[in-house]
Write an enzyme that holds these catalytic residues in place. Structure first.
Site, PDB file in Angstrom:
ATOM      1  N   HIS A 165      -6.935  -6.850   4.361  1.00  0.00           N
ATOM      2  CA  HIS A 165      -7.376  -5.495   4.724  1.00  0.00           C
ATOM      3  C   HIS A 165      -8.093  -4.815   3.563  1.00  0.00           C
ATOM      4  O   HIS A 165      -8.642  -3.737   3.736  1.00  0.00           O
ATOM      5  CB  HIS A 165      -6.215  -4.647   5.244  1.00  0.00           C
ATOM      6  CG  HIS A 165      -5.159  -4.342   4.233  1.00  0.00           C
ATOM      7  ND1 HIS A 165      -3.832  -4.292   4.536  1.00  0.00           N
ATOM      8  CD2 HIS A 165      -5.223  -4.092   2.911  1.00  0.00           C
ATOM      9  CE1 HIS A 165      -3.135  -4.013   3.445  1.00  0.00           C
ATOM     10  NE2 HIS A 165      -3.959  -3.888   2.458  1.00  0.00           N
ATOM     11  N   HIS A 166      -8.088  -5.448   2.396  1.00  0.00           N
ATOM     12  CA  HIS A 166      -8.897  -4.942   1.282  1.00  0.00           C
ATOM     13  C   HIS A 166     -10.326  -5.464   1.376  1.00  0.00           C
ATOM     14  O   HIS A 166     -11.138  -5.194   0.508  1.00  0.00           O
ATOM     15  CB  HIS A 166      -8.302  -5.395  -0.052  1.00  0.00           C
ATOM     16  CG  HIS A 166      -6.918  -4.864  -0.305  1.00  0.00           C
ATOM     17  ND1 HIS A 166      -6.681  -3.705  -0.991  1.00  0.00           N
ATOM     18  CD2 HIS A 166      -5.706  -5.329   0.076  1.00  0.00           C
ATOM     19  CE1 HIS A 166      -5.376  -3.485  -1.054  1.00  0.00           C
ATOM     20  NE2 HIS A 166      -4.757  -4.450  -0.404  1.00  0.00           N
ATOM     21  N   TRP A 178     -10.260  -3.417 -12.345  1.00  0.00           N
ATOM     22  CA  TRP A 178      -8.943  -4.066 -12.470  1.00  0.00           C
ATOM     23  C   TRP A 178      -8.786  -5.166 -11.431  1.00  0.00           C
ATOM     24  O   TRP A 178      -7.908  -6.012 -11.534  1.00  0.00           O
ATOM     25  CB  TRP A 178      -7.805  -3.049 -12.368  1.00  0.00           C
ATOM     26  CG  TRP A 178      -7.316  -2.777 -10.985  1.00  0.00           C
ATOM     27  CD1 TRP A 178      -7.836  -1.872 -10.114  1.00  0.00           C
ATOM     28  CD2 TRP A 178      -6.229  -3.399 -10.303  1.00  0.00           C
ATOM     29  NE1 TRP A 178      -7.151  -1.897  -8.925  1.00  0.00           N
ATOM     30  CE2 TRP A 178      -6.148  -2.831  -9.014  1.00  0.00           C
ATOM     31  CE3 TRP A 178      -5.304  -4.392 -10.646  1.00  0.00           C
ATOM     32  CZ2 TRP A 178      -5.190  -3.224  -8.062  1.00  0.00           C
ATOM     33  CZ3 TRP A 178      -4.359  -4.776  -9.690  1.00  0.00           C
ATOM     34  CH2 TRP A 178      -4.316  -4.192  -8.428  1.00  0.00           C
ATOM     35  N   GLU A 220       1.699  -6.978  -4.803  1.00  0.00           N
ATOM     36  CA  GLU A 220       1.802  -6.229  -6.061  1.00  0.00           C
ATOM     37  C   GLU A 220       2.021  -4.737  -5.813  1.00  0.00           C
ATOM     38  O   GLU A 220       2.820  -4.097  -6.505  1.00  0.00           O
ATOM     39  CB  GLU A 220       0.532  -6.450  -6.888  1.00  0.00           C
ATOM     40  CG  GLU A 220       0.367  -5.544  -8.091  1.00  0.00           C
ATOM     41  CD  GLU A 220       1.359  -5.814  -9.214  1.00  0.00           C
ATOM     42  OE1 GLU A 220       1.981  -6.883  -9.206  1.00  0.00           O
ATOM     43  OE2 GLU A 220       1.503  -4.941 -10.090  1.00  0.00           O
ATOM     44  N   ARG A 233     -16.522   4.648  -5.329  1.00  0.00           N
ATOM     45  CA  ARG A 233     -15.656   4.609  -6.494  1.00  0.00           C
ATOM     46  C   ARG A 233     -16.352   3.870  -7.633  1.00  0.00           C
ATOM     47  O   ARG A 233     -17.365   3.196  -7.415  1.00  0.00           O
ATOM     48  CB  ARG A 233     -14.327   3.941  -6.150  1.00  0.00           C
ATOM     49  CG  ARG A 233     -14.457   2.479  -5.820  1.00  0.00           C
ATOM     50  CD  ARG A 233     -13.182   1.891  -5.252  1.00  0.00           C
ATOM     51  NE  ARG A 233     -12.185   1.637  -6.281  1.00  0.00           N
ATOM     52  CZ  ARG A 233     -11.194   0.748  -6.170  1.00  0.00           C
ATOM     53  NH1 ARG A 233     -11.077   0.036  -5.068  1.00  0.00           N
ATOM     54  NH2 ARG A 233     -10.327   0.581  -7.126  1.00  0.00           N
ATOM     55  N   HIS A 288      -8.110   1.298 -17.712  1.00  0.00           N
ATOM     56  CA  HIS A 288      -7.180   2.270 -17.132  1.00  0.00           C
ATOM     57  C   HIS A 288      -6.333   1.608 -16.044  1.00  0.00           C
ATOM     58  O   HIS A 288      -5.109   1.707 -16.048  1.00  0.00           O
ATOM     59  CB  HIS A 288      -7.945   3.470 -16.565  1.00  0.00           C
ATOM     60  CG  HIS A 288      -7.122   4.365 -15.684  1.00  0.00           C
ATOM     61  ND1 HIS A 288      -6.127   5.178 -16.184  1.00  0.00           N
ATOM     62  CD2 HIS A 288      -7.126   4.565 -14.343  1.00  0.00           C
ATOM     63  CE1 HIS A 288      -5.563   5.843 -15.181  1.00  0.00           C
ATOM     64  NE2 HIS A 288      -6.146   5.485 -14.047  1.00  0.00           N
ATOM     65  N   HIS A 336      -1.812  -7.525  -2.842  1.00  0.00           N
ATOM     66  CA  HIS A 336      -1.128  -6.658  -1.905  1.00  0.00           C
ATOM     67  C   HIS A 336       0.378  -6.622  -2.101  1.00  0.00           C
ATOM     68  O   HIS A 336       0.954  -5.548  -2.183  1.00  0.00           O
ATOM     69  CB  HIS A 336      -1.520  -6.870  -0.448  1.00  0.00           C
ATOM     70  CG  HIS A 336      -1.154  -5.634   0.312  1.00  0.00           C
ATOM     71  ND1 HIS A 336      -1.884  -4.485   0.215  1.00  0.00           N
ATOM     72  CD2 HIS A 336      -0.065  -5.329   1.032  1.00  0.00           C
ATOM     73  CE1 HIS A 336      -1.263  -3.522   0.868  1.00  0.00           C
ATOM     74  NE2 HIS A 336      -0.163  -4.001   1.375  1.00  0.00           N
ATOM     75  N   THR A 376       7.850   1.508   6.899  1.00  0.00           N
ATOM     76  CA  THR A 376       7.648   2.594   5.935  1.00  0.00           C
ATOM     77  C   THR A 376       8.088   3.911   6.550  1.00  0.00           C
ATOM     78  O   THR A 376       8.726   4.750   5.896  1.00  0.00           O
ATOM     79  CB  THR A 376       6.177   2.670   5.505  1.00  0.00           C
ATOM     80  OG1 THR A 376       5.740   1.357   5.172  1.00  0.00           O
ATOM     81  CG2 THR A 376       6.003   3.565   4.302  1.00  0.00           C
ATOM     82  N   SER A 436       5.893 -12.790 -18.557  1.00  0.00           N
ATOM     83  CA  SER A 436       6.932 -11.799 -18.823  1.00  0.00           C
ATOM     84  C   SER A 436       7.552 -11.299 -17.516  1.00  0.00           C
ATOM     85  O   SER A 436       8.776 -11.222 -17.383  1.00  0.00           O
ATOM     86  CB  SER A 436       6.317 -10.632 -19.609  1.00  0.00           C
ATOM     87  OG  SER A 436       7.154  -9.515 -19.546  1.00  0.00           O
ATOM     88  N   SER A 437       6.692 -10.985 -16.544  1.00  0.00           N
ATOM     89  CA  SER A 437       7.200 -10.485 -15.268  1.00  0.00           C
ATOM     90  C   SER A 437       8.064 -11.516 -14.564  1.00  0.00           C
ATOM     91  O   SER A 437       9.089 -11.182 -13.975  1.00  0.00           O
ATOM     92  CB  SER A 437       6.045 -10.137 -14.333  1.00  0.00           C
ATOM     93  OG  SER A 437       5.472  -8.939 -14.726  1.00  0.00           O
ATOM     94  N   LYS A 466      11.780   4.367   6.383  1.00  0.00           N
ATOM     95  CA  LYS A 466      12.237   4.846   5.077  1.00  0.00           C
ATOM     96  C   LYS A 466      12.132   6.365   4.997  1.00  0.00           C
ATOM     97  O   LYS A 466      13.078   7.053   4.617  1.00  0.00           O
ATOM     98  CB  LYS A 466      11.385   4.230   3.963  1.00  0.00           C
ATOM     99  CG  LYS A 466      11.445   2.741   3.943  1.00  0.00           C
ATOM    100  CD  LYS A 466      11.655   2.271   2.529  1.00  0.00           C
ATOM    101  CE  LYS A 466      12.626   1.143   2.537  1.00  0.00           C
ATOM    102  NZ  LYS A 466      13.580   1.093   1.516  1.00  0.00           N
ATOM    103  N   TYR A 481       3.553  -3.372  -3.419  1.00  0.00           N
ATOM    104  CA  TYR A 481       4.945  -3.157  -3.010  1.00  0.00           C
ATOM    105  C   TYR A 481       5.901  -3.449  -4.151  1.00  0.00           C
ATOM    106  O   TYR A 481       6.978  -2.852  -4.233  1.00  0.00           O
ATOM    107  CB  TYR A 481       5.271  -3.972  -1.760  1.00  0.00           C
ATOM    108  CG  TYR A 481       4.476  -3.446  -0.596  1.00  0.00           C
ATOM    109  CD1 TYR A 481       4.810  -2.215  -0.040  1.00  0.00           C
ATOM    110  CD2 TYR A 481       3.358  -4.100  -0.120  1.00  0.00           C
ATOM    111  CE1 TYR A 481       4.054  -1.672   0.967  1.00  0.00           C
ATOM    112  CE2 TYR A 481       2.600  -3.567   0.891  1.00  0.00           C
ATOM    113  CZ  TYR A 481       2.945  -2.354   1.439  1.00  0.00           C
ATOM    114  OH  TYR A 481       2.188  -1.804   2.421  1.00  0.00           O
ATOM    115  N   ASP A 489      26.433  -7.121 -18.725  1.00  0.00           N
ATOM    116  CA  ASP A 489      25.062  -7.226 -19.232  1.00  0.00           C
ATOM    117  C   ASP A 489      24.232  -7.973 -18.188  1.00  0.00           C
ATOM    118  O   ASP A 489      24.732  -8.318 -17.115  1.00  0.00           O
ATOM    119  CB  ASP A 489      25.045  -7.982 -20.577  1.00  0.00           C
ATOM    120  CG  ASP A 489      23.838  -7.597 -21.429  1.00  0.00           C
ATOM    121  OD1 ASP A 489      22.710  -7.671 -20.906  1.00  0.00           O
ATOM    122  OD2 ASP A 489      24.023  -7.215 -22.593  1.00  0.00           O
ATOM    123  N   SER A 537      16.203   6.688  -3.020  1.00  0.00           N
ATOM    124  CA  SER A 537      17.372   6.536  -2.150  1.00  0.00           C
ATOM    125  C   SER A 537      18.672   6.817  -2.891  1.00  0.00           C
ATOM    126  O   SER A 537      19.721   6.989  -2.267  1.00  0.00           O
ATOM    127  CB  SER A 537      17.425   5.115  -1.573  1.00  0.00           C
ATOM    128  OG  SER A 537      16.236   4.845  -0.877  1.00  0.00           O
TER     129      SER A 537
END
Lengths: 393, 517
Positions: B293-294, B132, B246, B441, B67, B244, B319, B160-161, B322, B248, B96, B259
């Site tokens: 921080h993880h 994950w 990722e 979790r 998932h 991290h 943040t 690909s990315s 924004k 963002y 293009d 926006s």
């Protein structure tokens, strides 16, 4: 039923319930009356300085967020209602204001500093594990905890005692479903207990919310943490780091007792250890070994090899009519005591279980599921055989 | 010679047109969204009541892992790449993308990457089951043999990315219409430019992490094995150095979408354009220096804990800028509530709640309790689902009339919104309670005191899932039988070059560069 439904709707739609119910939810869980699930909304206050500290900082930052939220969402909702096109509101054209933009950049910085100060103090205290009264080594295994009282010659495994039929709905679930163990960690109230946390296989994490302690158990490294519990009681926790299929099935239970009770427990435990050692020299009958073996097998082996000995194809090998259980007894003892050299999932049980349990498990595996009619004739293993094997290595 | 799409399957296989490739990305990501959503339904169904009713714990772990992987790498990231493909050339006045053949390659390797990943479900030993975040040694020494397929799948997805990002950077830096300076670009283009740099910087780190795993598993190295001189915690540092930024990567393009939409339906220009650009850059920079921080419970030294706590808290500042900007944009406007605006407003509210819980999680002493509990699950679904997915829904409704030349059903769109909004909150708000009350979790089964809120959460999840079927139907119905959309501007307040093109836009968006004043 209807009132429950109403309660549910109210809770689901109103985020602020979290806050208004904060006090009520923090009612302590120790003792036998577990709070009903609906009212479990907030972090427990806990029974240690660290837990209270976590709770205080948690509540502090929640209220700061609520205050900011009221202002920010207030402005937003006001403008959503008042500045609607359907009301004929004409759009303003203003944009860019250095003053406003500076203000909403700088003010948050001050708020953050105000949050960081108490958090820093709390972390500094939390990291001071010096001058402990008792040292306990906690080792995480797939899927159980081992507690070793350093300097006391006491060590034991603490495993889930909820039965498998209860998990699979074949028996009813009792009050402490999945939060009960065969033997809890016992510590005295008011003493500083240092935990040295490690693991034997994958990473686990030892967590007891009421103690405000959570530490990763990492194979090959030892982490330090500590606690000083202020109230006797039974506190329940969990493994918090994904560690495989038994992750949800290795709870932590801590029994905090008065000092004299702790001393008594310590003495009893030592006597039991000595008696257990004595048993290693005793000879058992096949029936005795099978009875002991079945119980020990179901506790320590069945989660992978399954109660019917058939394993899980592709993941864990079966033991029913397998080359190991039908083959030479020395190989079988070696596998159970030392684990597998090729498959890390097969742990070394030599240091986890007593000689009696090891012998009983091996005997059980060589006789159960029809294995007794097949293969090698060496069907009975006595504790002394295991002891000799260990000493011979 | 007429410039139009090729006929038949060749149009898609050999596609070099930014719109065709964008369309394929969008459909692919929606297919992955449904697949990942199906896994989520299995998870939630099992967690409806205590006890194992439907699946075994080992399969449960495969479901949570798949998932997460499918949603992050298969649904959200390709969806925004598809959006970038469709919109960036039209928004900067280009015909293009700059590198059309690489564009084709970067799309067409994706189905292979995800086939490798999904095929593991049918292999002996089952799919990846280590979450994950695939922490070693659970993902190395103790992993099922299919982990090698997972590793190669990640490599392909990463390649690909990276190609997609290089293409976006090249396009934005080289193909802007005359007069469109960097500080005149629409914010969606800005946020994607910054995102693309983040991707180019961190996808190789992920590739490095999985390659080290590959070595540990198959070639006897010990990067992550203490017994051989390695360190399992090293894995977490490397992973989160990717992981991290990722998050963002996922949320910055969403900021760009919001926006664009909020000013349109507020009929008022974005309040602080340049401060939005600076805030986006600041968030991107900070994302590189906060990864641990993880890992507050991993046993870092005190100085490390404090540093990562302070740095993480700082993210609240840009943040906040924004969020304040979006609200200041709405303030004093003439607001109307079409479906894209509803999703955008929900985005601002729910993303801000996710930001609040993010600030809470940044506080190390409190995080000792939150870490690895359902509180974290609730937090990141508020930013991933209510953030990325809601903004994606908003984007589809906003630009679908431009893309197809046809108008979607507003009634169905609004029904989708309300179902999604209610379903989402019923699913994830109670998970805050569960986490605070102590439910970890990735638990296949739980203690009895967690029953009630898990039931609520499951009910919400099925409402949210059902809403997506309605979304799919609405989009297909629009394409097949929608009423014609207005010639150029679907929305009266919309600004930007894409609204100067007819609907649907010509195959080669701008064949002569527009004039930007």
């Amino acid at each position: 039923m209807l009132s429950r439904l109403k309660q549910l709707v109210v809770y689901a739609l109103n985020p602020l319930v979290l806050l208004s119910c904060a006090g009520m939810a923090s009612a302590k869980e120790a003792g036998s009356d577990q709070p009903e699930g609906w009212s479990l909304l907030n972090m427990p206050v806990g029974v240690t300085e660290s837990a209270r500290n976590s709770y205080d900082i948690h509540m502090y930052v929640i209220w700061v967020c609520v205050a900011i939220g009221v202002v920010v969402f207030g402005v937003m909702i006001y403008s959503m209602l008042a500045h609607r096109k359907s009301l004929g509101h004409e759009p303003a054209t203003f944009h860019e204001s250095t003053t406003v933009e500076l203000a909403w950049t700088i003010i948050p910085v001050f708020i953050l500093v105000a949050l960081a100060v108490p958090a820093t103090t709390s972390m500094v205290e939390r990291y001071d594990s010096s001058e402990a009264d008792i040292d306990i080594k906690i080792t995480g295994y797939q899927w159980k905890w081992q507690y070793e009282y350093l300097g006391e010659d006491i060590q034991f495994m603490s495993e889930l005692s909820t039965s498998e039929p209860a998990i699979y709905g074949k028996e009813s679930k009792t009050e402490y479903y999945l939060t009960e163990v065969n033997e809890p960690l016992v510590i005295p109230v008011g003493k500083k207990v240092r935990f040295l946390v490690t693991a034997k296989d994958v990473i686990h994490a030892w967590w007891v919310p009421d103690l405000g302690v959570k530490k990763d158990a990492i194979p090959g490294f030892i982490n330090e943490t500590w606690t000083r519990v202020e109230e006797p009681g039974i506190y329940r926790g969990f493994c918090a780091e994904l560690c495989g299929k038994g992750h949800a099935f290795m709870p932590v239970v801590v029994n905090v007792v008065e000092a004299d009770e702790y001393a008594q427990w310590l003495a009893d435990k030592k006597a039991a250890v000595a008696a257990e050692r004595e048993l290693a020299n005793k000879s058992f009958t096949l029936e005795e070994l099978m009875a002991k073996g079945e119980e020990a097998y179901n506790r320590s082996c069945a989660s992978c090899h399954m109660a019917n000995g058939e394993g899980i194809p592709g993941a864990f090998p079966g033991l029913k009519a397998s080359p190991l259980t039908l083959g030479p007894v020395a190989d079988h003892i070696d596998m159970v005591v030392n684990g597998s050299a090729t498959n890390a999932a097969m742990q070394a049980f030599g240091g986890q279980l007593s000689e009696v349990d090891l012998a009983a498990i091996i005997t059980y595996e060589r006789n159960a599921w029809g294995n007794d009619a097949l293969g090698d004739d060496d069907k009975i293993v006595q504790p002394i055989d295991v002891l000799k094997f260990k000493q011979g290595q | 010679m007429a410039h139009g799409p090729a006929k038949g399957i060749g149009r898609w296989l050999y596609a070099t047109n930014h719109k065709d490739i964008g369309t394929m990305y969008l459909w692919f990501s929606f297919a992955m969204f449904i697949l990942g959503g199906a896994f989520a339904m299995i998870i939630r169904a099992e967690l409806f009541a205590p006890g194992m009713q439907l699946i075994k714990p080992e399969f449960f772990n495969q479901m949570t892992t798949m998932h997460g992987l499918i949603m992050v790498f298969g649904a959200i990231m390709p969806a925004f790449v598809g959006l970038a493909n469709w919109l960036i050339p039209m928004q900067i006045g280009a015909p293009d993308m700059a590198l059309p053949r690489m564009n084709n390659l970067s799309f067409w390797i994706l189905p292979f990457g995800f086939s490798l990943l999904a095929a593991t479900l049918f292999m002996e030993g089952g799919a990846p089951n280590f979450g994950w975040t695939f922490y070693a040694p659970l993902s190395t020494t103790y992993a099922p043999p299919t982990v090698n397929f997972f590793i190669f799948g990640v490599h392909i997805i990463g390649a690909s990315s990276i190609m997609g990002s290089i293409n976006i950077i090249a396009t934005v830096l080289n193909l802007r219409a005359p007069g469109m300076t960097l500080m005149k670009m629409p914010l969606f283009v800005w946020t994607w430019l910054i995102t693309a740099f983040l991707l180019v910087a961190v996808m190789p780190v992920l590739a490095g992490a999985v390659t080290m795993m590959l070595m540990d598993i198959n070639f006897g190295t010990s990067f992550f094995d203490a017994a051989g001189g390695g360190d399992p915690v090293l894995f977490q540092h490397v992973f989160w150095f990717f992981g991290h930024p990722e998050v963002y990567i996922i949320i910055l393009p969403a900021f760009g979408v919001i926006s664009a939409i909020i000013p349109t339906f507020s009929r008022k220009p974005l309040f602080g354009y340049s401060s939005m650009v600076y805030a986006t850059s600041a968030i991107a920079f900070l994302s590189f220096i906060v990864w641990a921080h993880h890992m507050y419970t991993v046993g870092m030294p005190l100085a490390g804990e404090l540093y990562f706590m302070y740095a993480t808290m700082l993210i609240a500042v840009p943040t906040g800028v924004k969020v304040f900007n979006w609200i200041a944009t709405m303030f004093g406007g003439a607001i109307s509530y079409e479906t894209p605006m509803l999703f955008s407003i929900a985005f601002v509210i729910l993303f801000t709640i996710g930001g609040f819980t993010g600030l809470m999680l940044a506080m190390a002493p409190a995080d000792i309790q939150y870490h690895d509990s359902y509180f974290v699950v609730a937090h990141f679904h508020y930013v991933m689902v209510a953030g990325a997915v809601f903004s994606m829904s908003a984007a589809v409704y906003y630009w679908l009339p431009k893309w197809t030349g046809k108008m979607y059903s507003e009634a169905m769109g609004k029904t989708h919104f309300w179902l999604a909004f209610i379903g989402f909150n019923v699913t994830f708000f109670p998970q805050h309670f569960l986490g605070l009350a102590g439910m970890p979790r990735r638990y296949a089964d739980y203690a009895l005191q967690f029953t009630e809120w898990n039931m609520v959460s499951t009910v919400g999840a099925f409402i949210y899932g059902a809403a997506q079927i309605l979304f799919l139907y609405n989009v297909i119905r629009t394409i097949v039988a929608g009423t014609p959309a207005p010639e150029e501007k679907t929305w009266e307040g919309a600004e930007g070059l894409e609204w100067t093109l007819p609907s649907p836009p010509p195959f080669h968006s701008f064949s002569t560069p527009p004039e930007v004043k």
